[in-house]
Design a protein around this motif. Structure first.
Motif, PDB file in Angstrom:
ATOM      1  N   LYS A  55       0.862  -1.192   0.000  1.00 52.70           N
ATOM      2  CA  LYS A  55       0.000   0.000   0.000  1.00 52.70           C
ATOM      3  C   LYS A  55       0.890   1.231   0.000  1.00 52.70           C
ATOM      4  N   TYR A  56       0.513   2.183  -0.831  1.00 54.64           N
ATOM      5  CA  TYR A  56       1.215   3.462  -0.841  1.00 54.64           C
ATOM      6  C   TYR A  56       0.295   4.522  -1.424  1.00 54.64           C
ATOM      7  N   VAL A  57       0.660   5.768  -1.193  1.00 56.34           N
ATOM      8  CA  VAL A  57      -0.113   6.891  -1.698  1.00 56.34           C
ATOM      9  C   VAL A  57       0.658   7.495  -2.863  1.00 56.34           C
ATOM     10  N   GLU A  58       0.058   7.417  -4.032  1.00 64.02           N
ATOM     11  CA  GLU A  58       0.659   7.977  -5.243  1.00 64.02           C
ATOM     12  C   GLU A  58       0.361   9.467  -5.259  1.00 64.02           C
ATOM     13  N   PRO A  59       1.396  10.324  -5.269  1.00 62.46           N
ATOM     14  CA  PRO A  59       1.146  11.766  -5.203  1.00 62.46           C
ATOM     15  C   PRO A  59       0.547  12.300  -6.503  1.00 62.46           C
ATOM     16  N   LYS A  60      -0.243  13.328  -6.368  1.00 56.98           N
ATOM     17  CA  LYS A  60      -0.755  14.043  -7.541  1.00 56.98           C
ATOM     18  C   LYS A  60       0.354  14.964  -8.028  1.00 56.98           C
ATOM     19  N   SER A  61       0.109  15.691  -9.081  1.00 56.32           N
ATOM     20  CA  SER A  61       1.122  16.603  -9.598  1.00 56.32           C
ATOM     21  C   SER A  61       1.420  17.687  -8.565  1.00 56.32           C
ATOM     22  N   ALA A  62       2.576  18.288  -8.691  1.00 55.11           N
ATOM     23  CA  ALA A  62       3.002  19.309  -7.734  1.00 55.11           C
ATOM     24  C   ALA A  62       2.087  20.532  -7.769  1.00 55.11           C
ATOM     25  N   MET A  63       1.453  20.794  -8.883  1.00 55.75           N
ATOM     26  CA  MET A  63       0.583  21.954  -9.021  1.00 55.75           C
ATOM     27  C   MET A  63      -0.801  21.699  -8.433  1.00 55.75           C
ATOM     28  N   SER A  64      -1.163  20.460  -8.224  1.00 57.14           N
ATOM     29  CA  SER A  64      -2.495  20.115  -7.734  1.00 57.14           C
ATOM     30  C   SER A  64      -2.543  20.190  -6.213  1.00 57.14           C
ATOM     31  N   GLN A  65      -3.676  20.638  -5.699  1.00 57.93           N
ATOM     32  CA  GLN A  65      -3.863  20.701  -4.251  1.00 57.93           C
ATOM     33  C   GLN A  65      -4.576  19.461  -3.727  1.00 57.93           C
ATOM     34  N   GLU A  66      -4.938  18.545  -4.615  1.00 57.98           N
ATOM     35  CA  GLU A  66      -5.668  17.351  -4.221  1.00 57.98           C
ATOM     36  C   GLU A  66      -4.742  16.391  -3.483  1.00 57.98           C
ATOM     37  N   PRO A  67      -5.304  15.597  -2.565  1.00 56.41           N
ATOM     38  CA  PRO A  67      -4.481  14.598  -1.893  1.00 56.41           C
ATOM     39  C   PRO A  67      -4.131  13.475  -2.867  1.00 56.41           C
ATOM     40  N   GLY A  68      -3.114  12.725  -2.524  1.00 56.86           N
ATOM     41  CA  GLY A  68      -2.692  11.626  -3.371  1.00 56.86           C
ATOM     42  C   GLY A  68      -3.703  10.499  -3.405  1.00 56.86           C
TER      43      GLY A  68
END
Length: 184
Positions: A55-68
Protein backbone atom coordinates in the motif's frame (compact mmCIF):
# COMPACT_ATOMS: atom_id res chain seq x y z
CA UNK A 1 26.92 9.72 -22.02
CA UNK A 2 29.71 12.15 -22.84
CA UNK A 3 32.08 9.28 -23.71
CA UNK A 4 29.50 7.66 -25.97
CA UNK A 5 28.98 10.97 -27.78
CA UNK A 6 32.71 11.34 -28.36
CA UNK A 7 32.97 7.80 -29.73
CA UNK A 8 30.01 8.43 -32.06
CA UNK A 9 31.60 11.63 -33.40
CA UNK A 10 34.85 9.87 -34.27
CA UNK A 11 33.32 7.08 -36.38
CA UNK A 12 33.71 7.95 -40.09
CA UNK A 13 30.20 7.09 -41.29
CA UNK A 14 30.60 9.21 -44.45
CA UNK A 15 33.88 7.60 -45.52
CA UNK A 16 32.85 4.00 -44.86
CA UNK A 17 29.14 3.31 -45.43
CA UNK A 18 29.47 -0.23 -44.05
CA UNK A 19 29.93 1.33 -40.61
CA UNK A 20 26.29 2.39 -40.77
CA UNK A 21 25.32 -1.28 -41.13
CA UNK A 22 27.49 -2.16 -38.13
CA UNK A 23 25.93 0.64 -36.09
CA UNK A 24 22.45 -0.51 -37.07
CA UNK A 25 23.26 -4.10 -36.12
CA UNK A 26 24.73 -2.99 -32.78
CA UNK A 27 21.66 -0.85 -32.11
CA UNK A 28 19.16 -3.59 -32.91
CA UNK A 29 21.20 -6.07 -30.85
CA UNK A 30 21.26 -3.69 -27.88
CA UNK A 31 17.51 -3.12 -28.02
CA UNK A 32 16.86 -6.87 -28.24
CA UNK A 33 19.18 -7.39 -25.26
CA UNK A 34 17.19 -4.80 -23.26
CA UNK A 35 13.95 -6.56 -24.12
CA UNK A 36 15.51 -9.90 -23.16
CA UNK A 37 16.66 -8.49 -19.80
CA UNK A 38 13.13 -7.24 -19.09
CA UNK A 39 11.68 -10.60 -20.14
CA UNK A 40 14.02 -12.53 -17.81
CA UNK A 41 13.15 -10.17 -14.96
CA UNK A 42 9.42 -10.67 -15.57
CA UNK A 43 9.89 -14.46 -15.62
CA UNK A 44 11.67 -14.31 -12.28
CA UNK A 45 8.95 -12.09 -10.81
CA UNK A 46 6.25 -14.49 -11.95
CA UNK A 47 8.13 -17.55 -10.69
CA UNK A 48 8.54 -16.08 -7.20
CA UNK A 49 4.90 -14.91 -7.13
CA UNK A 50 5.33 -12.53 -4.16
CA UNK A 51 1.75 -11.74 -3.16
CA UNK A 52 2.52 -9.57 -0.13
CA UNK A 53 0.22 -6.57 -0.08
CA UNK A 54 1.80 -3.23 -0.90
CA UNK A 55 0.00 0.00 0.00
CA UNK A 56 1.21 3.46 -0.84
CA UNK A 57 -0.11 6.89 -1.70
CA UNK A 58 0.66 7.98 -5.24
CA UNK A 59 1.15 11.77 -5.20
CA UNK A 60 -0.76 14.04 -7.54
CA UNK A 61 1.12 16.60 -9.60
CA UNK A 62 3.00 19.31 -7.73
CA UNK A 63 0.58 21.95 -9.02
CA UNK A 64 -2.49 20.12 -7.73
CA UNK A 65 -3.86 20.70 -4.25
CA UNK A 66 -5.67 17.35 -4.22
CA UNK A 67 -4.48 14.60 -1.89
CA UNK A 68 -2.69 11.63 -3.37
CA UNK A 69 -4.40 8.46 -4.49
CA UNK A 70 -4.17 5.27 -2.40
CA UNK A 71 -2.86 2.30 -4.36
CA UNK A 72 -3.25 -1.22 -3.03
CA UNK A 73 -1.39 -3.90 -4.98
CA UNK A 74 1.02 -6.77 -4.47
CA UNK A 75 4.79 -6.82 -4.84
CA UNK A 76 4.37 -9.08 -7.89
CA UNK A 77 1.98 -6.74 -9.66
CA UNK A 78 4.03 -3.67 -8.76
CA UNK A 79 7.23 -5.23 -10.10
CA UNK A 80 5.50 -6.40 -13.28
CA UNK A 81 4.13 -2.90 -13.83
CA UNK A 82 7.62 -1.42 -13.42
CA UNK A 83 9.08 -3.91 -15.91
CA UNK A 84 6.24 -3.10 -18.30
CA UNK A 85 7.10 0.61 -18.02
CA UNK A 86 10.74 -0.17 -18.78
CA UNK A 87 9.76 -2.25 -21.81
CA UNK A 88 7.54 0.55 -23.12
CA UNK A 89 10.49 2.92 -22.62
CA UNK A 90 12.72 0.70 -24.74
CA UNK A 91 10.10 0.53 -27.49
CA UNK A 92 9.47 4.30 -27.45
CA UNK A 93 13.21 4.95 -27.59
CA UNK A 94 13.48 2.60 -30.54
CA UNK A 95 10.74 4.52 -32.36
CA UNK A 96 12.43 7.86 -31.65
CA UNK A 97 15.89 6.72 -32.74
CA UNK A 98 14.38 5.01 -35.78
CA UNK A 99 12.72 8.28 -36.76
CA UNK A 100 15.92 10.25 -36.17
CA UNK A 101 18.00 7.78 -38.18
CA UNK A 102 15.70 6.79 -41.04
CA UNK A 103 13.83 10.05 -41.60
CA UNK A 104 16.32 12.70 -40.45
CA UNK A 105 19.50 10.84 -41.37
CA UNK A 106 21.31 11.00 -38.01
CA UNK A 107 23.68 8.12 -37.28
CA UNK A 108 25.20 9.18 -33.96
CA UNK A 109 22.09 8.21 -31.93
CA UNK A 110 22.55 4.63 -33.14
CA UNK A 111 25.91 4.42 -31.40
CA UNK A 112 24.85 6.25 -28.25
CA UNK A 113 21.64 4.25 -27.88
CA UNK A 114 23.53 1.00 -28.38
CA UNK A 115 25.28 1.59 -25.06
CA UNK A 116 23.02 3.56 -22.72
CA UNK A 117 19.81 1.46 -22.74
CA UNK A 118 21.74 -1.72 -21.88
CA UNK A 119 23.51 0.11 -19.05
CA UNK A 120 20.19 1.48 -17.79
CA UNK A 121 18.47 -1.91 -18.03
CA UNK A 122 21.24 -3.60 -16.02
CA UNK A 123 21.29 -0.83 -13.40
CA UNK A 124 17.52 -0.46 -12.97
CA UNK A 125 16.01 -1.14 -9.57
CA UNK A 126 14.15 -4.17 -10.91
CA UNK A 127 17.39 -5.60 -12.31
CA UNK A 128 19.17 -4.96 -9.03
CA UNK A 129 16.49 -6.94 -7.20
CA UNK A 130 15.79 -9.73 -9.66
CA UNK A 131 19.14 -10.17 -11.44
CA UNK A 132 21.70 -9.09 -8.87
CA UNK A 133 19.84 -10.13 -5.68
CA UNK A 134 19.92 -6.81 -3.80
CA UNK A 135 16.34 -6.89 -2.53
CA UNK A 136 17.13 -6.15 1.12
CA UNK A 137 18.78 -2.76 0.55
CA UNK A 138 16.78 0.32 1.59
CA UNK A 139 17.02 1.98 -1.84
CA UNK A 140 15.35 -1.06 -3.45
CA UNK A 141 12.36 -1.08 -1.11
CA UNK A 142 9.01 -0.94 -2.90
CA UNK A 143 7.51 1.40 -3.94
CA UNK A 144 10.59 2.90 -5.51
CA UNK A 145 11.45 6.50 -4.79
CA UNK A 146 11.31 8.88 -7.74
CA UNK A 147 14.64 9.77 -9.30
CA UNK A 148 15.90 13.27 -8.49
CA UNK A 149 15.47 15.95 -11.11
CA UNK A 150 18.17 17.45 -13.24
CA UNK A 151 21.32 18.21 -11.23
CA UNK A 152 19.82 16.34 -8.27
CA UNK A 153 17.33 19.02 -7.35
CA UNK A 154 13.60 19.08 -6.90
CA UNK A 155 12.58 15.93 -8.67
CA UNK A 156 9.06 14.62 -8.56
CA UNK A 157 7.78 13.67 -5.14
CA UNK A 158 7.84 9.90 -4.65
CA UNK A 159 5.10 7.68 -3.29
CA UNK A 160 4.33 7.99 0.41
CA UNK A 161 4.47 4.80 2.45
CA UNK A 162 4.07 6.14 5.98
CA UNK A 163 1.02 4.94 7.92
CA UNK A 164 -0.34 8.47 8.44
CA UNK A 165 -0.46 9.20 4.69
CA UNK A 166 -2.07 5.82 3.96
CA UNK A 167 -4.67 6.33 6.70
CA UNK A 168 -5.46 9.84 5.45
CA UNK A 169 -5.89 8.55 1.89
CA UNK A 170 -8.16 5.74 3.13
CA UNK A 171 -10.29 8.24 5.05
CA UNK A 172 -10.49 10.47 1.97
CA UNK A 173 -11.73 7.49 -0.03
CA UNK A 174 -8.79 7.68 -2.38
CA UNK A 175 -8.48 3.93 -3.00
CA UNK A 176 -8.05 3.38 -6.70
CA UNK A 177 -10.34 0.92 -8.39
CA UNK A 178 -7.44 -0.45 -10.42
CA UNK A 179 -5.26 -0.83 -7.35
CA UNK A 180 -8.04 -2.63 -5.45
CA UNK A 181 -8.57 -5.05 -8.33
CA UNK A 182 -4.87 -5.90 -8.41
CA UNK A 183 -4.89 -6.92 -4.75
CA UNK A 184 -7.77 -9.37 -5.25
Amino acid sequence: MFGAMQVAKRIPFDDKPEYILYARAAYVGAQLLCLLINYVISLRIKSKNDLRVLKYVEPKSAMSQEPGELVTTTNRDYDLAEVSKATRGVLMGTLMVGFMHLYMGYTNPLVIQSILPVKNALESKEAMIWLWGKEGAEEYKRPFKAAPGMFGMGGPQGPQTDKAAIAAAERAGGASAAGDKKAE
